[in-house]
Design an enzyme around this catalytic site. Structure first.
Site, PDB file in Angstrom:
ATOM      1  N   SER A  96      37.960 -19.465  17.325  1.00 24.09           N
ATOM      2  CA  SER A  96      38.882 -19.963  18.411  1.00 24.09           C
ATOM      3  C   SER A  96      39.396 -20.079  18.790  1.00 24.09           C
ATOM      4  O   SER A  96      39.812 -21.148  18.125  1.00 24.09           O
ATOM      5  CB  SER A  96      37.929 -21.482  18.705  1.00 24.09           C
ATOM      6  OG  SER A  96      35.850 -21.157  18.512  1.00 24.09           O
ATOM      7  N   HIS A 127      37.193 -25.637  24.596  1.00 18.23           N
ATOM      8  CA  HIS A 127      36.668 -26.610  22.988  1.00 18.23           C
ATOM      9  C   HIS A 127      37.215 -26.627  22.115  1.00 18.23           C
ATOM     10  O   HIS A 127      36.369 -27.796  21.170  1.00 18.23           O
ATOM     11  CB  HIS A 127      34.924 -25.468  23.362  1.00 18.23           C
ATOM     12  CG  HIS A 127      34.970 -24.272  22.101  1.00 18.23           C
ATOM     13  ND1 HIS A 127      35.493 -23.452  22.725  1.00 18.23           N
ATOM     14  CD2 HIS A 127      34.653 -24.211  21.454  1.00 18.23           C
ATOM     15  CE1 HIS A 127      35.008 -21.953  21.924  1.00 18.23           C
ATOM     16  NE2 HIS A 127      35.689 -23.182  20.784  1.00 18.23           N
ATOM     17  N   ASP A 187      37.909 -21.651  29.636  1.00 14.83           N
ATOM     18  CA  ASP A 187      38.147 -22.366  27.817  1.00 14.83           C
ATOM     19  C   ASP A 187      39.487 -22.741  27.097  1.00 14.83           C
ATOM     20  O   ASP A 187      39.629 -21.471  26.219  1.00 14.83           O
ATOM     21  CB  ASP A 187      36.701 -21.749  27.372  1.00 14.83           C
ATOM     22  CG  ASP A 187      36.519 -21.853  26.153  1.00 14.83           C
ATOM     23  OD1 ASP A 187      37.020 -23.023  25.590  1.00 14.83           O
ATOM     24  OD2 ASP A 187      36.415 -21.388  25.125  1.00 14.83           O
TER      25      ASP A 187
END
Length: 514
Positions: A239, A134, A164
């Site tokens: 992230s 993402h 992911d």
């Protein structure tokens, strides 16, 4: 950083599979020889450390910020869409919304440039970087910023939205400092962990905490991952960054947070190192992850369901539906079958079944042990390759896309069953088509639910169709009553019903009246 709300999951759309060696796209071999190179490693201090400084000093050069320029869809009205949405339902405005929808469907989609920040870490001397999918999704430019401030352009090697994870390669030749994956199985709840990354664009940030839990399931959006839960604060921008143990091994890739505020509240989630290494190795090798496809919807065989079926000490996954034309249908798997094991490895629920099937190689033959009508048998299934949208064709039927509306009264009165507080009528052809069922599928439509009756207490509404009772088809009220009689004769207190609600099949138990 992804945010989410944890919700109950009863069915998993089971389009599962495994990473395979082949690739649909031509990507040069990415694995290079790191002759003589060694990943960063340190000796963990005994007991609780007085400081994490030595660890952070060692691993920080391998941790990077990931700056991305991407494209983002943009409607003509932009933020005005959200403004007008609050007036939906007011007299005279529904025509406006419909006209607006039709206009947007006819127009070419508009995009704008968007910029985002994330984190990553080198896993090879020649510049391979792991991050989240993402973070780099729809990227047109990727730039890696090292801890010493150097900015280096990078290119995508491969990504896997379902876990992911993504791998990028810097364009400038190395060598680069890098770290290696350890194993999350070597740490226990309460052990120290350290997270590094780029929260809110503040590159080089380090936080420490403990492993709060492992094996966290976060719903249908992450069907292949049992997350590590950590309380080392992570925020937007973390992230794709690493979580380390005290030996400097990467034991997780930071991916999501649970937050009502958008910031850290001490509940973060990381992808375990074992899964991250498996997926990234495949991305480096093939540029993509190709998964096998079974083509079923499954749910947990809960203790309540097992009790209704008269099963003791049985764990597995209950098949709710089989997709038309799928490998499961070709192999002969059916609704109400219970999957017990895959290639000899026992399953415990729908999630473990998903994970096992996820490891299968597409287009290979595999043995599924099942229970059908209470009798064990083995079925050989050649799994296919998972389509981009495994649910596009629907579970079964003509794919009309129409849905039944629970609560809508039927024009057929049906047969009243006073003991259950329900009126049932055999499903007609129009209802069968509307629910997307196969030709020949049978069932009983609920046409009336009495107040305070057993069916009302179980949450039934008009329009729901009963497809089976305790695994037996119920084309008529007589067939339903025979299934009830069999349950009574077996001294059971519950009956398991397979229900069609819209175009989804679900399971629910009802109590037998005394």
């Amino acid at each position: 950083m992804n945010k989410f709300g944890v919700s109950a999951q009863t069915l998993v759309a089971a389009a599962f599979g495994a990473a395979i060696m082949g690739s649909a796209i031509a990507i040069p071999k990415m694995v290079s020889s790191d002759a003589g190179a060694q990943p960063i490693a340190i000796q963990a201090p005994p007991g609780a450390p007085l400081s994490f400084a030595d660890l952070i000093e060692k691993v920080e050069p391998a941790v990077v910020s990931v700056n991305v320029v991407s494209t983002q869809d943009l409607s003509d009205l932009g933020d005005m869409d959200q403004f007008f949405e609050q007036f939906r339902g007011m007299p005279g405005l529904e025509d406006f919304f419909e006209q607006r929808r039709q206009q947007q469907e006819q127009e070419s989609p508009r995009t704008r440039e968007a910029r985002s920040l994330g984190s990553g870490f080198f896993i090879s001397q020649d510049g391979l970087v792991v991050t989240n999918n993402h973070v780099i999704e729809r990227a047109t430019q990727i730039q890696i910023v090292m801890s010493d401030g150097r900015e280096i352009d990078a290119e995508l090697v491969g990504s896997d939205p379902l876990t992911d994870l993504a791998v990028v390669r810097v364009k400038q030749p190395g060598p680069y400092p890098y770290v290696s994956f350890g194993t999350s199985r070597d740490i226990r709840k309460g052990d120290w962990v350290v997270a590094l990354g780029n929260p809110f664009g503040l590159g080089g940030s380090a936080t420490a905490g403990i492993l709060s839990a492992d094996g966290r399931e976060l719903g249908a959006g992450s069907p292949y991952t049992d997350f590590l839960q950590i309380d080392a604060p992570i925020n937007r921008g973390n992230s794709g960054g690493p979580t380390f143990d005290l030996k400097g091994n990467v034991i997780g890739v930071n991916s999501q947070i649970l937050s009502p505020t958008g910031g850290s509240v001490g509940i973060g989630f990381a992808i375990p190192a074992e899964l991250a290494k498996e997926v990234t190795d495949t991305l480096i090798r093939n540029g993509r992850v190709s998964r096998g496809w079974l083509g079923v919807q499954i749910g947990d065989l809960t203790p309540e369901f097992a009790e209704a079926l008269g099963l003791e000490d049985v764990k597995g996954a209950l098949i709710a539906d089989v997709t038309s034309g799928s490998p499961a249908e070709r192999a002969g798997l059916k609704r109400n079958d219970i999957i017990l094991s895959v290639n000899g490895t026992k399953v415990t629920d729908s999630t473990s079944t998903t994970r096992l099937v996820a490891k299968l190689i597409a287009n290979t033959k595999n043995e599924f042990d099942i229970l059908r009508d209470g009798k064990p048998q083995s079925i050989s299934v050649t799994v296919g390759e998972r389509p981009a949208d495994p649910n596009a064709a629907g579970p079964a039927g003509d794919g009309s896309g129409n849905r039944a509306t629970p609560g809508a009264p039927s024009s057929v009165p049906g047969t009243l069953l006073p003991d259950f507080g329900v009126r049932l009528s055999p499903m007609d052809e129009e209802t069968r088509t509307r629910l997307g069922l196969r030709a020949g599928d049978t069932g009983l439509e609920v046409t009336e639910v009495a107040k305070d009756g057993i069916f009302e207490e179980a949450g039934f509404e008009n329009g729901i169709v009963i497809l089976a009772a305790n695994g037996r088809a119920v084309p008529s009220v007589d067939a339903f009553e025979r299934a009830i009689a069999e349950a009574r004769a077996a001294n059971r207190s519950k009956v398991l019903l397979a229900l069609r609600i819209g175009q989804v099949t679900n399971y629910r138990t009802i109590d037998l009246p005394k």
